[in-house]
Design an enzyme around this catalytic site. Structure first.
Site, short mmCIF file in Angstrom:
data_model
loop_
_atom_site.label_atom_id
_atom_site.label_comp_id
_atom_site.label_asym_id
_atom_site.label_seq_id
_atom_site.Cartn_x
_atom_site.Cartn_y
_atom_site.Cartn_z
N HIS A 275 -2.68 -1.92 -9.83
CA HIS A 275 -3.57 -1.30 -8.85
C HIS A 275 -4.85 -2.11 -8.80
O HIS A 275 -5.31 -2.61 -9.83
CB HIS A 275 -3.89 0.14 -9.26
CG HIS A 275 -4.41 0.96 -8.14
ND1 HIS A 275 -5.73 0.96 -7.79
CD2 HIS A 275 -3.78 1.78 -7.27
CE1 HIS A 275 -5.89 1.75 -6.76
NE2 HIS A 275 -4.74 2.26 -6.42
N ASP B 256 2.69 5.62 -7.02
CA ASP B 256 3.97 5.47 -6.32
C ASP B 256 5.16 5.31 -7.25
O ASP B 256 6.30 5.33 -6.79
CB ASP B 256 3.90 4.28 -5.37
CG ASP B 256 3.11 4.62 -4.14
OD1 ASP B 256 3.15 5.80 -3.75
OD2 ASP B 256 2.45 3.74 -3.59
N HIS C 239 0.87 -1.18 0.00
CA HIS C 239 0.00 0.00 0.00
C HIS C 239 0.91 1.23 0.00
O HIS C 239 1.56 1.51 -0.99
CB HIS C 239 -0.92 -0.09 1.21
CG HIS C 239 -2.01 0.91 1.28
ND1 HIS C 239 -2.37 1.71 0.24
CD2 HIS C 239 -2.86 1.25 2.31
CE1 HIS C 239 -3.37 2.49 0.59
NE2 HIS C 239 -3.68 2.24 1.85
N1 ACO Z 1 4.41 -6.80 -10.78
C1 ACO Z 1 4.25 -8.00 -11.41
N2 ACO Z 1 3.08 -8.63 -11.51
C2 ACO Z 1 2.01 -8.05 -10.95
C3 ACO Z 1 2.10 -6.81 -10.28
C4 ACO Z 1 3.35 -6.19 -10.21
N3 ACO Z 1 3.50 -5.01 -9.61
N4 ACO Z 1 0.88 -6.48 -9.82
C5 ACO Z 1 0.05 -7.45 -10.18
N5 ACO Z 1 0.74 -8.41 -10.87
C6 ACO Z 1 0.18 -9.60 -11.50
C7 ACO Z 1 -0.19 -10.66 -10.47
O1 ACO Z 1 0.89 -11.55 -10.24
C8 ACO Z 1 -1.36 -11.31 -11.15
O2 ACO Z 1 -0.88 -12.15 -12.17
P1 ACO Z 1 -1.58 -13.58 -12.43
O3 ACO Z 1 -3.01 -13.26 -12.76
O4 ACO Z 1 -0.82 -14.17 -13.56
O5 ACO Z 1 -1.43 -14.34 -11.15
C9 ACO Z 1 -2.09 -10.19 -11.84
O6 ACO Z 1 -1.06 -9.22 -12.11
C10 ACO Z 1 -3.19 -9.55 -11.03
O7 ACO Z 1 -2.63 -9.08 -9.82
P2 ACO Z 1 -3.31 -9.16 -8.40
O8 ACO Z 1 -2.25 -9.42 -7.36
O9 ACO Z 1 -4.50 -10.07 -8.44
O10 ACO Z 1 -3.84 -7.69 -8.26
P3 ACO Z 1 -4.36 -7.03 -6.93
O11 ACO Z 1 -5.45 -6.10 -7.32
O12 ACO Z 1 -4.67 -8.05 -5.89
O13 ACO Z 1 -3.10 -6.22 -6.40
C11 ACO Z 1 -1.52 -4.52 -6.03
C12 ACO Z 1 -2.92 -4.85 -6.57
C13 ACO Z 1 -1.37 -5.02 -4.58
C14 ACO Z 1 -1.37 -3.00 -6.02
C15 ACO Z 1 -0.47 -5.20 -6.96
O14 ACO Z 1 -0.62 -4.73 -8.28
C16 ACO Z 1 0.94 -4.96 -6.47
O15 ACO Z 1 1.41 -5.69 -5.59
N6 ACO Z 1 1.66 -3.92 -7.03
C17 ACO Z 1 2.98 -3.61 -6.57
C18 ACO Z 1 2.90 -2.82 -5.28
C19 ACO Z 1 2.44 -1.41 -5.50
O16 ACO Z 1 2.92 -0.71 -6.40
N7 ACO Z 1 1.51 -0.96 -4.63
C20 ACO Z 1 1.02 0.42 -4.66
C21 ACO Z 1 -0.43 0.44 -5.01
S1 ACO Z 1 -0.98 2.11 -5.09
C22 ACO Z 1 -1.21 2.52 -3.48
O17 ACO Z 1 -1.44 1.75 -2.60
C23 ACO Z 1 -1.10 3.95 -3.17
#
Ligand code: ACO
Length: 463
Positions: free
Chosen positions: A321, A377, A282
């Protein structure tokens, strides 16, 4: 409202009003009509779906709330597919261009832009509550020199509840207003104190002559009497504050609402938001982005790094996201400001890596097919770094403007007659009706070796 009666539905041939969803339970052959409002059904309406009279009734199973609306809210509108973000109906782009953070905080809390007189009063009230009790400094002295400032902020926001015990009267509108003012005013001071502690510097008291963001920069960086905030940097920080002010039902806001639903005081509820924001998925993501950019080290290493992401060895931090399945509109605005800030502070080699990384990821099917785009971010850390803000302060800085969003959401929660204490259900998957076994008769290793508290697996049966 929902109607269960199959016979009634058949004879009426229509729903009780508006759109409905028909559900047939194939276990019983019973049909149900569930009312649809705002494209949503009430999961409580599913409870009438039973296989027998004593059955608890059907629930919705939605870990991590992927498809569950927990409230009705009029604060922030997001269209994740289109990349739209609006506060009280006003697009974020217009707010960043024409407004200030304190005005946006007013907008979030009061549902309308202030008149000049209202803004003057609001600004006066905030600026005149920026000081914190001297005992907060004593609390800070108890931390190790390397304590993470976010941990310190979390504790000191929670501690505010002990300094303002009358805030427990959450039905009193004057108490609510004072808590809103105090939180928005004091969080920057608490944040700056945490930073000064970690640097071993003396604390700088708030300066009421300065703007909100100038004052924060002054509390961070003033040495003797020499610090004069550069107005361009203060403006960039103010824009970052606007961009981070609220983002509807994200993890930390949900935490504030869930904890606030117990009718605890707002300081404790907001402390829960700070705790949730601390996590790297987050608010901690921009800290992780800079670590990632440093680890990549140079543009040549980007292809290998992206291969690692695709092999699931690491995540591309700052991408993806839960709600945006398009370019995060906040990232677009921040990206514009990175160049302006770097003009003042000088080039940062990490920008080249970030720009190339973004370009390559957006050209790569792995990311586009999953709708993974830069989020807020991805670039914000570069601005913070240019402002000489250390990495472990990034999340703390996020918490400063998000406080106004948390406060607005908490106020909305308090006035929502439909809200109750938040208490989800569970699907129980554990054992039932086991007999207590005396310790001498239990299976397991006779002796556990190895250092204590390091190998929890050994404590498991049969290990
Ligand atoms: N890098 C690589 N792969 C990713 C990323 C990433 N940053 N984010 C999602 N994916 C992939 C997942 O592995 C998944 O792949 P799959 O379907 O083959 O298993 C798919 O994309 C969907 O991802 P989920 O994890 O289901 O997406 P979710 O909505 O649960 O997660 C989150 C969102 C937590 C923000 C995620 O994208 C992430 O971890 N990003 C990196 C951390 C980040 O930048 N957080 C800041 C968010 S903005 C904020 O809070 C202000």
């Amino acid at each position: 409202m929902a109607t269960k009666d199959k016979a009634k539905a058949e004879t009426d041939g229509k729903a009780t009003g508006g759109d409905t969803l028909s559900i047939t339970d194939n276990r019983t052959g019973e049909s149900y009509e569930i009312e649809i409002n705002d494209g949503t059904i009430r999961t409580m309406d599913l409870r009438q779906i039973k296989v027998a009279e004593h059955d608890f009734g059907m629930m919705g199973y939605d870990p991590a709330f992927l498809n569950t609306a927990s409230c009705r809210s009029a604060i922030t509108y997001i269209d994740g597919e289109a990349g739209i973000l609006q506060h009280r109906g006003i697009p974020i782009e217009q707010l960043c261009e024409h407004s200030t953070y304190l005005e946006v905080a007013y907008l979030l809390v009061f549902d309308e832009l202030p008149t000049q007189a209202q803004l003057d009063r609001w600004t006066y009230d905030v600026i005149h509550h920026t000081f914190v009790h001297e005992d907060i400094k004593k609390m800070n002295e108890g931390y190790r020199h390397d304590a993470h400032p976010m941990g310190m902020l979390l504790a000191s926001v929670g501690a505010l509840s002990t300094f303002y015990p009358t805030a427990k009267d959450t039905e009193d509108h004057e108490e609510r207003y004072m808590a809103a003012i105090r939180l928005i005013a004091k969080v920057p001071t608490l944040a700056a104190f945490a930073y000064r502690h970690s640097m071993g510097y003396p604390y700088v008291y708030p300066d009421n002559e300065l703007s909100y963001s100038e004052n924060f920069l002054s509390m961070l960086f003033k040495m003797e009497n020499t610090y004069e905030p550069d107005p361009r940097l203060a403006k960039a920080l103010d824009v970052l504050f606007i961009l981070h002010a609220d983002h509807e039902q994200n993890c930390s806001t949900n935490a504030v609402r869930a904890v606030g639903s117990s009718d605890v005081d707002p300081y404790s509820a907001v402390a829960a938001g700070v705790a949730a924001l601390y996590g790297p998925l987050h608010g901690g993501a921009n800290e992780a982005v800079l670590r990632m950019l440093r680890q990549i080290e140079s543009v040549e290493n980007i292809p290998d790094f992206l291969e690692g992401v695709k092999n699931r060895e690491q995540k591309l931090m700052g991408f993806g996201h839960r709600v945006y399945k398009n370019y995060d509109p906040r990232a677009r605005i921040i990206k514009k400001h990175v160049d302006e800030v770097l003009e003042v502070t000088g080039e940062n080699p990490l920008l080249e890596i970030a720009t190339e990384l973004e370009k390559r990821a957006l050209d790569d099917d792995f990311f586009t097919s999953r709708k993974l785009y830069p989020n807020v971010d991805f670039y914000s850390g570069l601005i913070y770094e240019a402002l000489r803000i250390p990495t472990n302060m990034f999340t703390v800085i996020f918490a400063i403007p998000r406080t106004s969003g948390w406060v607005a959401q908490w106020l909305e929660l308090k006035d929502d007659p439909e809200q109750k204490i938040a208490r989800p259900r569970q699907i129980y998957t554990g054992k039932r009706d086991q007999d207590y076994v005396p310790i001498a008769e239990r299976d397991g290793p006779e002796k556990i070796t190895g250092p204590p508290a390091r190998r929890p697996k050994l404590l498991r049966r049969g290990a």
